[in-house]
Design a protein around this motif. Structure first.
Motif, PDB file in Angstrom:
ATOM      1  N   GLY A 100       0.804  -1.219   0.000  1.00 28.33           N
ATOM      2  CA  GLY A 100       0.000   0.000   0.000  1.00 28.33           C
ATOM      3  C   GLY A 100       0.835   1.266   0.000  1.00 28.33           C
ATOM      4  N   PRO A 101       1.690   1.471   1.008  1.00 23.45           N
ATOM      5  CA  PRO A 101       2.558   2.655   1.000  1.00 23.45           C
ATOM      6  C   PRO A 101       3.466   2.735  -0.222  1.00 23.45           C
ATOM      7  N   ILE A 102       3.945   1.589  -0.705  1.00 21.41           N
ATOM      8  CA  ILE A 102       4.821   1.607  -1.880  1.00 21.41           C
ATOM      9  C   ILE A 102       4.066   2.127  -3.106  1.00 21.41           C
ATOM     10  N   LEU A 103       2.856   1.615  -3.338  1.00 18.03           N
ATOM     11  CA  LEU A 103       2.062   2.094  -4.471  1.00 18.03           C
ATOM     12  C   LEU A 103       1.765   3.583  -4.351  1.00 18.03           C
ATOM     13  N   TYR A 104       1.459   4.024  -3.149  1.00 21.90           N
ATOM     14  CA  TYR A 104       1.127   5.430  -2.909  1.00 21.90           C
ATOM     15  C   TYR A 104       2.330   6.328  -3.200  1.00 21.90           C
ATOM     16  N   LEU A 105       3.476   5.950  -2.690  1.00 28.66           N
ATOM     17  CA  LEU A 105       4.698   6.732  -2.915  1.00 28.66           C
ATOM     18  C   LEU A 105       5.123   6.675  -4.378  1.00 28.66           C
ATOM     19  N   LEU A 106       4.957   5.511  -5.004  1.00 31.00           N
ATOM     20  CA  LEU A 106       5.298   5.376  -6.420  1.00 31.00           C
ATOM     21  C   LEU A 106       4.434   6.296  -7.273  1.00 31.00           C
ATOM     22  N   ALA A 107       3.134   6.347  -6.973  1.00 35.30           N
ATOM     23  CA  ALA A 107       2.243   7.236  -7.721  1.00 35.30           C
ATOM     24  C   ALA A 107       2.684   8.684  -7.583  1.00 35.30           C
ATOM     25  N   GLN A 108       3.037   9.099  -6.374  1.00 37.95           N
ATOM     26  CA  GLN A 108       3.487  10.473  -6.170  1.00 37.95           C
ATOM     27  C   GLN A 108       4.808  10.736  -6.885  1.00 37.95           C
ATOM     28  N   ASP A 109       5.677   9.731  -6.909  1.00 35.86           N
ATOM     29  CA  ASP A 109       6.940   9.863  -7.629  1.00 35.86           C
ATOM     30  C   ASP A 109       6.689  10.053  -9.126  1.00 35.86           C
ATOM     31  N   LEU A 110       5.767   9.275  -9.669  1.00 39.57           N
ATOM     32  CA  LEU A 110       5.460   9.370 -11.095  1.00 39.57           C
ATOM     33  C   LEU A 110       4.765  10.687 -11.433  1.00 39.57           C
ATOM     34  N   ILE A 111       3.914  11.166 -10.530  1.00 39.64           N
ATOM     35  CA  ILE A 111       3.286  12.476 -10.734  1.00 39.64           C
ATOM     36  C   ILE A 111       4.348  13.564 -10.762  1.00 39.64           C
ATOM     37  N   ARG A 112       5.305  13.479  -9.841  1.00 41.65           N
ATOM     38  CA  ARG A 112       6.408  14.451  -9.826  1.00 41.65           C
ATOM     39  C   ARG A 112       7.206  14.362 -11.134  1.00 41.65           C
ATOM     40  N   LEU A 113       7.442  13.138 -11.613  1.00 35.56           N
ATOM     41  CA  LEU A 113       8.187  12.964 -12.862  1.00 35.56           C
ATOM     42  C   LEU A 113       7.429  13.586 -14.026  1.00 35.56           C
ATOM     43  N   ARG A 114       6.100  13.388 -14.068  1.00 34.77           N
ATOM     44  CA  ARG A 114       5.306  13.968 -15.159  1.00 34.77           C
ATOM     45  C   ARG A 114       5.264  15.489 -15.069  1.00 34.77           C
ATOM     46  N   ASN A 115       5.286  16.004 -13.855  1.00 32.71           N
ATOM     47  CA  ASN A 115       5.198  17.454 -13.673  1.00 32.71           C
ATOM     48  C   ASN A 115       6.515  18.163 -13.951  1.00 32.71           C
ATOM     49  N   THR A 116       7.600  17.591 -13.453  1.00 25.60           N
ATOM     50  CA  THR A 116       8.883  18.305 -13.457  1.00 25.60           C
ATOM     51  C   THR A 116       9.979  17.622 -14.265  1.00 25.60           C
ATOM     52  N   GLY A 117       9.757  16.364 -14.655  1.00 22.73           N
ATOM     53  CA  GLY A 117      10.794  15.634 -15.373  1.00 22.73           C
ATOM     54  C   GLY A 117      11.812  14.982 -14.462  1.00 22.73           C
ATOM     55  N   THR A 118      11.617  15.074 -13.148  1.00 22.77           N
ATOM     56  CA  THR A 118      12.545  14.461 -12.184  1.00 22.77           C
ATOM     57  C   THR A 118      11.757  13.672 -11.145  1.00 22.77           C
ATOM     58  N   LEU A 119      12.400  12.654 -10.583  1.00 18.78           N
ATOM     59  CA  LEU A 119      11.808  11.900  -9.495  1.00 18.78           C
ATOM     60  C   LEU A 119      12.039  12.614  -8.172  1.00 18.78           C
ATOM     61  N   SER A 120      11.216  12.301  -7.186  1.00 15.30           N
ATOM     62  CA  SER A 120      11.385  12.855  -5.852  1.00 15.30           C
ATOM     63  C   SER A 120      12.386  12.003  -5.083  1.00 15.30           C
ATOM     64  N   PRO A 121      13.550  12.550  -4.707  1.00 12.76           N
ATOM     65  CA  PRO A 121      14.536  11.745  -3.968  1.00 12.76           C
ATOM     66  C   PRO A 121      13.971  11.157  -2.675  1.00 12.76           C
ATOM     67  N   SER A 122      13.147  11.947  -1.957  1.00 17.00           N
ATOM     68  CA  SER A 122      12.621  11.462  -0.685  1.00 17.00           C
ATOM     69  C   SER A 122      11.668  10.295  -0.894  1.00 17.00           C
ATOM     70  N   ARG A 123      10.821  10.375  -1.907  1.00 14.90           N
ATOM     71  CA  ARG A 123       9.867   9.297  -2.131  1.00 14.90           C
ATOM     72  C   ARG A 123      10.533   8.059  -2.719  1.00 14.90           C
ATOM     73  N   THR A 124      11.516   8.252  -3.573  1.00 17.98           N
ATOM     74  CA  THR A 124      12.254   7.109  -4.113  1.00 17.98           C
ATOM     75  C   THR A 124      12.990   6.379  -2.998  1.00 17.98           C
ATOM     76  N   THR A 125      13.609   7.144  -2.104  1.00 15.43           N
ATOM     77  CA  THR A 125      14.294   6.542  -0.954  1.00 15.43           C
ATOM     78  C   THR A 125      13.301   5.838  -0.042  1.00 15.43           C
ATOM     79  N   ALA A 126      12.140   6.450   0.151  1.00 18.45           N
ATOM     80  CA  ALA A 126      11.125   5.865   1.027  1.00 18.45           C
ATOM     81  C   ALA A 126      10.597   4.551   0.468  1.00 18.45           C
ATOM     82  N   ILE A 127      10.479   4.451  -0.846  1.00 18.82           N
ATOM     83  CA  ILE A 127      10.051   3.183  -1.455  1.00 18.82           C
ATOM     84  C   ILE A 127      11.047   2.084  -1.110  1.00 18.82           C
TER      85      ILE A 127
END
Length: 397
Positions: free
Chosen positions: A317-344
């Motif tokens: 559950g938390p992994i899917l949630y953080l992954l979705a936010q990471d992908l949203i950040r990637l679509r918005n800015t072209g970069t992944l979120s370091p904090s969310r990638t680390t948290a996964i």
């Protein structure tokens, strides 16, 4: 009459009470979906739940796109939404037996929702020769093609049903990516959609609230069925903290980012809305649903080590949630979120350790990961502010 059914030129309109009333059906549908996974904690059960969740999401999602254009204060639109609400309720009722005796009710009501809504959009809410009728007609054609497969799958049995429903889902999900291509007519231009950014973003934010509310309901209902000793009370606290952390991570960061991106997307707004909201928010909601199941598992067995299926659900559950936010950040800015990638990665480690830990410890460690990300987000926002902004924020706090 067609043009009078559409929203006025002011695209800053907020969500109506009728739309909120409509969403109540999906509170029940999300609860039914969580229970389906909870009762079938296997890979097959997970796949079936994923399909059901996407059906629920697709019916709500396209209703939101439609209501972004239609005026909910007008009687014909109100009647449409109420009928769709009834059909959605029947679809939700069928969810526990969607792969059994109620397959036809589940698939039939879903197809009815899609065809009725976009039949209305095509022949009632849009005039002859208009861009709106052309666009809605394309979508209606794709829904009709997929509908044949959905109904055929409901009438079939065993693996044939699975294959037909998977193909139908691919058709449904592929439509927006193909811009509703039709033979001899090509694709619909993205500019054919007029997305009201404020209303659109608010609708999806409210659906996230619905999904988070379902986790609260499931936590409370499960806790009420068990003796409330120290371990159980602690598990309730951990489950609530998990839901609160999910809320915080979305509404203090992602919600602001996505709405701002939608407002500033200009001619690309339809594509941004499709990618971030229609597709990536589905992964986000899936993370919330699976998190709710994980919370229930921890509540039911707080002092016991979890079996592999339950452990996977708790961590996924938390992994899917953080992954979705990471992908949203990637679509918005072209970069992944370091904090969310680390948290996964941290959640995966918790999953490995979870084979030797009681359920409550696993839940607490996952909450710690989510809280750490939320704390880092807050620190980073303050760190990037100037002294004047920090002083103003301190006064507000």
């Amino acid at each position: 009459m067609a043009s009078t059914l559409r929203r006025a030129g002011d695209r800053a309109q907020r969500v109506s009470t009728l739309e909120l009333f409509f969403d109540l059906v999906f509170v029940f549908a999300i609860t039914q979906t969580s229970h389906l996974l909870l009762e079938h904690l296997t890979w097959t059960g997970a796949a079936q739940t994923a399909l059901v969740l996407l059906v629920v999401w697709w019916s709500w999602n396209f209703s939101t796109w439609a209501m972004n254009e239609l005026d909910p204060e007008l009687p014909p639109v109100r009647v449409l939404l109420l009928v769709l609400m009834l059909l959605g309720l029947l679809m939700a009722v069928a969810i526990p037996e969607a792969w059994g005796d109620r397959a036809l009710l589940f698939a039939g009501t879903y197809v009815a929702v899609q065809l009725l809504r976009h039949g209305f959009m095509t022949f009632v809410a849009a005039g002859p020769g208009t861009v709106e009728r052309e666009r809605a007609g394309r979508i209606l054609a794709w829904f009709a093609a997929a509908g044949v497969l959905w109904v055929a799958g409901a009438l079939a049995e065993g693996s044939a049903r699975t294959v037909l429903w998977c193909v139908a889902l691919v058709v449904d999900l592929g439509g927006p990516l193909a811009l509703y291509w039709l033979p001899g007519r090509g694709r619909s231009p993205a500019a054919a959609w007029d997305v009201g950014a404020a209303h659109f973003a608010e609708r999806f934010q409210l659906f996230v609230i619905i999904a988070l509310g379902e986790t609260i309901v499931l936590t409370g209902a499960t806790a009420a069925e068990h003796a409330l000793d120290l371990a159980a009370v602690t598990a309730v606290v951990v489950a609530f903290a998990s839901t609160a952390a999910l809320w915080w991570l979305y509404f203090s960061s992602i919600a602001v980012l996505t709405e701002s991106r939608l407002h500033g997307s200009g001619d690309d707004r339809t594509t941004v809305a499709r990618d971030i909201f229609t597709y990536l928010h589905a992964v986000l909601v899936a993370g919330i649903v699976v998190s709710a199941v994980g919370d229930e598992v921890v509540l039911a067995h707080p002092t016991e080590a979890l079996e592999t299926p339950a452990l996977v659900a708790t961590v996924a559950g938390p992994i899917l949630y953080l992954l979705a936010q990471d992908l949203i950040r990637l679509r918005n800015t072209g970069t992944l979120s370091p904090s969310r990638t680390t948290a996964i990665g941290a959640c995966l480690v918790v999953g490995l350790l979870g084979t030797a830990l009681p359920a409550l410890a696993v839940g607490a460690l996952l909450v710690a990961v989510l809280v750490a990300v939320a704390g880092y987000d807050g620190w980073r926002r303050r760190h990037r502010m100037g002294p004047t902004m920090r002083a103003a924020l301190a006064r507000e706090d």
